[in-house]
Design a protein around this motif. Structure first.
Motif, PDB file in Angstrom:
ATOM      1  N   LYS A  12     -33.119  31.120  33.438  1.00 29.43           N
ATOM      2  CA  LYS A  12     -32.639  29.763  33.754  1.00 29.43           C
ATOM      3  C   LYS A  12     -33.333  28.710  32.897  1.00 29.43           C
ATOM      4  CE  LYS A  12     -30.898  30.178  38.419  1.00 29.43           C
ATOM      5  NZ  LYS A  12     -31.345  30.460  39.776  1.00 29.43           N
TER       6      LYS A  12
ATOM      7  N   PRO B 284     -33.060  28.064  26.518  1.00 27.61           N
ATOM      8  CA  PRO B 284     -32.149  27.045  25.975  1.00 27.61           C
ATOM      9  C   PRO B 284     -30.682  27.418  26.221  1.00 27.61           C
ATOM     10  CG  PRO B 284     -33.665  27.848  24.266  1.00 27.61           C
ATOM     11  CD  PRO B 284     -33.896  28.680  25.473  1.00 27.61           C
ATOM     12  N   ASP B 285     -29.844  26.394  26.350  1.00 29.13           N
ATOM     13  CA  ASP B 285     -28.415  26.591  26.627  1.00 29.13           C
ATOM     14  C   ASP B 285     -27.718  27.477  25.605  1.00 29.13           C
ATOM     15  OD1 ASP B 285     -28.252  25.327  28.995  1.00 29.13           O
ATOM     16  OD2 ASP B 285     -27.325  23.483  28.231  1.00 29.13           O
TER      17      ASP B 285
ATOM     18  N   LYS C 124     -27.146  31.156  26.283  1.00 32.17           N
ATOM     19  CA  LYS C 124     -26.342  31.560  27.445  1.00 32.17           C
ATOM     20  C   LYS C 124     -25.547  32.843  27.213  1.00 32.17           C
ATOM     21  CE  LYS C 124     -25.059  28.460  30.298  1.00 32.17           C
ATOM     22  NZ  LYS C 124     -24.609  27.091  30.471  1.00 32.17           N
TER      23      LYS C 124
END
Length: 120
Positions: free
Chosen positions: A27, A30-31, A34
């Protein structure tokens, strides 16, 4: 040996805890990770107890062993991804050491379980 109640197996219980830790850890990644490291790590983590559970439904030790080997493979894969995440500085040395220790324990337990099935 017959079928096992997977929920009573310590390797399953410990690997289920690792799934939660993996989700919690990723979580904070970094995005842009994903669809890469985040999904890979969580898929691997889920694969460990899933294969133990699936293997436990098999009527022969040979079949159970096959699933335990897949589970062990996922544990090694997850450890590698943890190392990658650490090298990318996504987690502290302290958290890395703690999780590395947990995955090594799980690997050892699965390995011993496989050895015990081999001896029957």
């Amino acid at each position: 040996m017959g079928r096992h109640n997977f929920k009573k197996l310590k390797i399953w219980q410990d690997s289920i805890k690792l799934v939660s830790e993996s989700y919690l850890l990723t979580k904070s990644f970094p995005d842009f990770e994903k669809f890469n490291l985040i999904s890979q790590m969580n898929r691997c983590a889920v694969s460990i107890p899933s294969n133990i559970a699936e293997g436990s439904s098999k009527s022969t030790d040979i079949h159970f062993k096959k699933f335990l080997e897949i589970s062990l493979g996922s544990a090694f894969e997850w450890e590698t991804q943890l190392i990658v995440a650490f090298h990318q500085k996504y987690l502290s040395k302290e958290i890395f050491d703690e999780l590395e220790d947990k995955i090594l324990q799980i690997q050892k337990m699965i390995g011993k379980f496989i050895d015990n099935l081999n001896n029957h």
